[in-house]
Design an enzyme around this catalytic site. Sequence first.
Site: not given
Ligand code: 3HC
Length: 312
Positions: A145, A166, A178, A216
């Site tokens: 990242s 990414h 990305e 990021n």
């Molecule tokens: N694996 C597979 N599916 C997943 C999952 C996982 N780890 N986590 C959640 N899901 C699925 C659920 O099964 C659900 O699917 P459905 O709607 O078809 O039933 C869907 O995602 C929504 O999950 P939930 O209903 O449990 O919960 P939320 O509606 O709160 O969604 C989330 C969870 C998708 C994680 C949402 O909160 C979100 O988009 N959060 C922001 C995440 C974010 O910003 N990520 C970027 C981080 S930075 C990064 O990754 C960069 C790296 O370099 C660090």
Amino acid sequence: MVAVCRGRGKRSDLAVRAPTPLAWSLMSIARVGIVGSGIMGSGIAETAATAGFEVVLRSRSQTTADATLAALEKSLDRQVDKGKRTPEERDQALGRVTGTSDLGALKGVDLVIESVVEDLAVKKELFNELDRITDDHAILATNTSTLPVIELAMQTGRPDRVCGIHFFNPAPVMSLVELVRPLTVSDETLAAARDFAETCGKSPVEVKDQAGFIVNALLFPYLNNAVRLYEQGVASLDDIDTAMKGGCGFPMGPFALLDLVGLDTSLAILDALYAEFRDPNYAAVPLLRRMVVAEQLGRKSGQGFFDYHARK
Ligand code: 3HC
């Protein structure tokens, strides 16, 4: 044809393999190797397998590889229970994934995605080995990242076939990928990476090989400043999270997101950003560093800004 790479990088004496001409086409990515079975590696494996790619998932031990396959099965079971996949689709996806601790099993893959710890020395050594093990045509990609992709490219004899791919956490859900373009990569490699990401159902964007890329570089000053606000006693964890969800429409507040990404990964990202730009916004807040020392890493350790023991 063998060209010699002169004057750039430590391994400038390496014989650089010329891109295999047209026979190596975009559509020839069928087998994907994934190195590392942490949150991102396992999520990318699930994404690629459900998109129809054969996946070789390499963990450091067979026990971890087996545990990752068991977790993948559980995740696909949940999708069947929710009616998102048929039992046949689940079985087909599972049948496409092999778990191994043997790096040599990556011989024969068309694309490797490295997703190990954010440590440049570890990744450089790995790219060195991957270059020796994999077939000449294979693309070697990193899911880093923040670290310089060029450093990894120059560990190989194929810097034109090394790029960043990414994914975001959770990889099966987030639509963005990305595509990172180091100075040495060829357009063909980037096009193949784009094709792979799109086949995985993702929306790729292209970005220069610069720490933090797009997301990021913008996200981590915000997360870091959220920790600072909390450390200063301006508001509680819950209220800061509630504010950013309700006030900005973010799906998660900054502390829930830090716990999801992992505090160790977040600290490594901030340190890499600070090392490249020396911008105070990237200087990790002391509390974050101390929580990592205390092994309060977020969801993965059961404790971060929030406690996950009861939720397991
Ligand atoms: N694996 C597979 N599916 C997943 C999952 C996982 N780890 N986590 C959640 N899901 C699925 C659920 O099964 C659900 O699917 P459905 O709607 O078809 O039933 C869907 O995602 C929504 O999950 P939930 O209903 O449990 O919960 P939320 O509606 O709160 O969604 C989330 C969870 C998708 C994680 C949402 O909160 C979100 O988009 N959060 C922001 C995440 C974010 O910003 N990520 C970027 C981080 S930075 C990064 O990754 C960069 C790296 O370099 C660090």
